[in-house]
Design a protein around this motif. Structure first.
Motif, PDB file in Angstrom:
ATOM      1  N   ARG A  27       0.825  -1.209   0.000  1.00  0.00           N
ATOM      2  CA  ARG A  27       0.000   0.000   0.000  1.00  0.00           C
ATOM      3  C   ARG A  27       0.858   1.258   0.000  1.00  0.00           C
ATOM      4  O   ARG A  27       0.548   2.247  -0.680  1.00  0.00           O
ATOM      5  N   LEU A  28       1.953   1.238   0.777  1.00  0.00           N
ATOM      6  CA  LEU A  28       2.838   2.403   0.808  1.00  0.00           C
ATOM      7  C   LEU A  28       3.484   2.635  -0.551  1.00  0.00           C
ATOM      8  O   LEU A  28       3.659   3.790  -0.975  1.00  0.00           O
ATOM      9  N   ARG A  31       0.828   4.216  -2.839  1.00  0.00           N
ATOM     10  CA  ARG A  31       0.549   5.619  -2.472  1.00  0.00           C
ATOM     11  C   ARG A  31       1.740   6.514  -2.774  1.00  0.00           C
ATOM     12  O   ARG A  31       1.580   7.647  -3.243  1.00  0.00           O
ATOM     13  N   LEU A  50       0.915  13.043   2.126  1.00  0.00           N
ATOM     14  CA  LEU A  50       0.906  11.591   2.306  1.00  0.00           C
ATOM     15  C   LEU A  50       1.549  11.201   3.634  1.00  0.00           C
ATOM     16  O   LEU A  50       0.994  10.403   4.402  1.00  0.00           O
ATOM     17  N   THR A  56      -1.411   6.578   6.552  1.00  0.00           N
ATOM     18  CA  THR A  56      -0.064   6.294   6.029  1.00  0.00           C
ATOM     19  C   THR A  56       0.882   5.960   7.169  1.00  0.00           C
ATOM     20  O   THR A  56       1.684   5.023   7.078  1.00  0.00           O
ATOM     21  N   GLN A  57       0.810   6.712   8.247  1.00  0.00           N
ATOM     22  CA  GLN A  57       1.666   6.452   9.399  1.00  0.00           C
ATOM     23  C   GLN A  57       1.374   5.075  10.001  1.00  0.00           C
ATOM     24  O   GLN A  57       2.301   4.350  10.375  1.00  0.00           O
ATOM     25  N   GLN A  59       0.323   2.465   8.410  1.00  0.00           N
ATOM     26  CA  GLN A  59       0.912   1.473   7.501  1.00  0.00           C
ATOM     27  C   GLN A  59       2.426   1.394   7.691  1.00  0.00           C
ATOM     28  O   GLN A  59       3.013   0.309   7.735  1.00  0.00           O
TER      29      GLN A  59
END
Length: 447
Positions: A27-28, A31, A50, A56-57, A59
């Protein structure tokens, strides 16, 4: 559970962590690729947005917990305070270890606290010392636990209900509800209403941003914060002198501080009272406003949890409502990490495979967001499950420097949100907007 059962359970948890890390990495990557693509002029802003996104953090922390739970970097991620590098700590056990070891991992806020007060420190910026014990003990006498049900909650409940009832079914949550209620509380409970609600909100928010959020030491943040501090000092000096000269006969925090001064309590001279009040006001207004917005925003993303919170609000079940709000904040807390600086060379997680040597001067980022999603410490942390034990929630810090007003926070947030949650058809009328700041400035709602 038997030894084989324990081993099987531990293996299952770690396999789950590995799977979560693989998913997070994918996913990271997707993105990050999207943020990188497109016009180059806006690339920096897209990447910054992002990295600042809580999902996001989460993940990134899922990846680090499995691959590099105590990640050492030579880069200084926090430039606002002197340090020699960075260690990011992600496991629950290690985050709590860092925050418990005050003699090894020190708070760093003292230089900025002295700039805010024009000379003196505040106990949030102190290590364990006689001055810390003196100031905390004195302010515990001025801000009593029994004040919460007797003085704080009745004001918050009445003011919040009046605002929501008079809103006509639409309001901008920070501007119309949370900030007015909280600055009103400064006047009602502390005795420091400020020249206006708007000025108190602006002063406290700018100072909080400078002290705790500005990791780069930016002049654009420092300049308005120090101007706000100067104005706030002048206002409080005047209020303290006026109240001492002409007692109001009230039972506010300021009255109690002056009573302690008259009794000869150390640290309760005018300067001590003013500095303690500055620190407390900074911690109350922006923190609770942001927490309320984040909690409600998280519930609005989860229809089942929102319905449960609305049922609890309508039934006046404050415990059930609070449990749902804390779970929402577990996914999106006010701050994703708490930073400390190593005062000597030491080791984190000694005796484990993830042990990490920490050189003197290293800034340690204890990731409370990550700790609250560690599957070794929490059962199925990816699930929204209200009513987890207190150990699951690291929302107000941990250890000696747990937020001084945590008991007020835990009572005020549900009470402030209850009038909104009682309304039918509660929904967003627009996104949360920070208006270029790290705080929610606008959040339009309709009901």
């Amino acid at each position: 559970m038997s030894l084989p059962g324990n081993l099987a359970s531990a293996a299952g948890i770690r396999l789950g962590m590995a799977g979560a890390a693989l998913g997070a990495a994918g996913r990271l990557a997707v993105r990050g690729g999207r943020a990188w693509m497109g016009d180059a002029a806006g690339r920096g802003a897209r990447i910054a947005a992002l990295l600042g996104a809580t999902d996001t953090q989460r993940q990134a922390f899922a990846l680090l917990r499995a691959v590099a739970p105590n990640l050492a970097l030579s880069r200084r991620l926090v430039a606002a305070y002197d340090n020699t590098g960075t260690v990011i700590v992600t496991r629950h056990a290690d985050v709590t270890e860092v925050l418990e070891r005050e003699s090894d991992f020190a708070v760093v806020y003292e230089p900025k606290m002295r700039a805010i007060t024009a000379g003196e420190n505040f106990f949030l910026g102190m290590q364990d010392s006689a001055a810390y014990t003196r100031d905390v003990a004195a302010m515990r006498l001025a801000m009593r636990r029994e004040d919460v049900p007797r003085l704080v909650l009745p004001f918050v409940a009445q003011r919040a209900e009046a605002i929501v009832a008079g809103s006509g079914g639409r309001l901008d949550m920070p501007q119309d509800l949370t900030l007015p209620v909280l600055t009103g509380l400064l006047g009602q409970y502390f005795g420091t209403p400020g020249p206006s609600s708007a000025e108190m909100a602006a002063w406290t928010t700018r100072m909080f941003w400078y002290l705790f959020v500005d990791l780069r030491g930016e002049e654009a943040v420092t300049r308005p914060a120090l101007a706000a501090a100067e104005a706030c000092r002048g206002y409080l000096d005047g209020v303290i002198a006026a109240r001492r000269a002409a007692p109001a006969g009230t039972d506010q925090v300021l009255d109690r501080c002056l009573a302690l001064q008259a009794a000869g309590v150390p640290g309760m001279d005018d300067l001590g009272i003013r500095n303690n009040l500055i620190g407390l006001l900074i911690g109350l207004v922006p923190t609770l406003s942001k927490a309320c917005v984040k909690a409600l925003d998280g519930l609005l993303d989860r229809p089942v949890a929102l319905a449960a919170a609305q049922a609890a609000a309508r039934a006046d079940d404050d415990a059930a409502l609070a449990a749902l709000l804390w779970e929402a904040l577990r996914f999106d807390p006010v701050n994703p990490f708490i930073y400390r600086r190593a005062v000597r060379e030491t080791v984190i997680a000694r005796g484990t495979l993830r042990a990490r040597r920490v050189p003197e001067g290293t800034m340690v980022l204890a990731a409370n967001l990550s700790a609250m999603h560690d599957p070794i410490a929490l059962d199925r942390p990816q699930d929204f499950r209200a009513g987890r034990g207190a150990e699951a929630y690291m929302l107000w810090g941990y250890g000696m420097h747990t937020c001084f007003g945590a008991h007020i926070n835990q009572a005020v947030i549900p009470q402030m949100l209850k009038p909104l949650l009682r309304r039918e058809g509660l929904r967003r009328a627009g996104p949360v907007d920070g208006a270029g700041t790290p705080f929610p400035v606008h959040f339009p709602l309709a009901f």
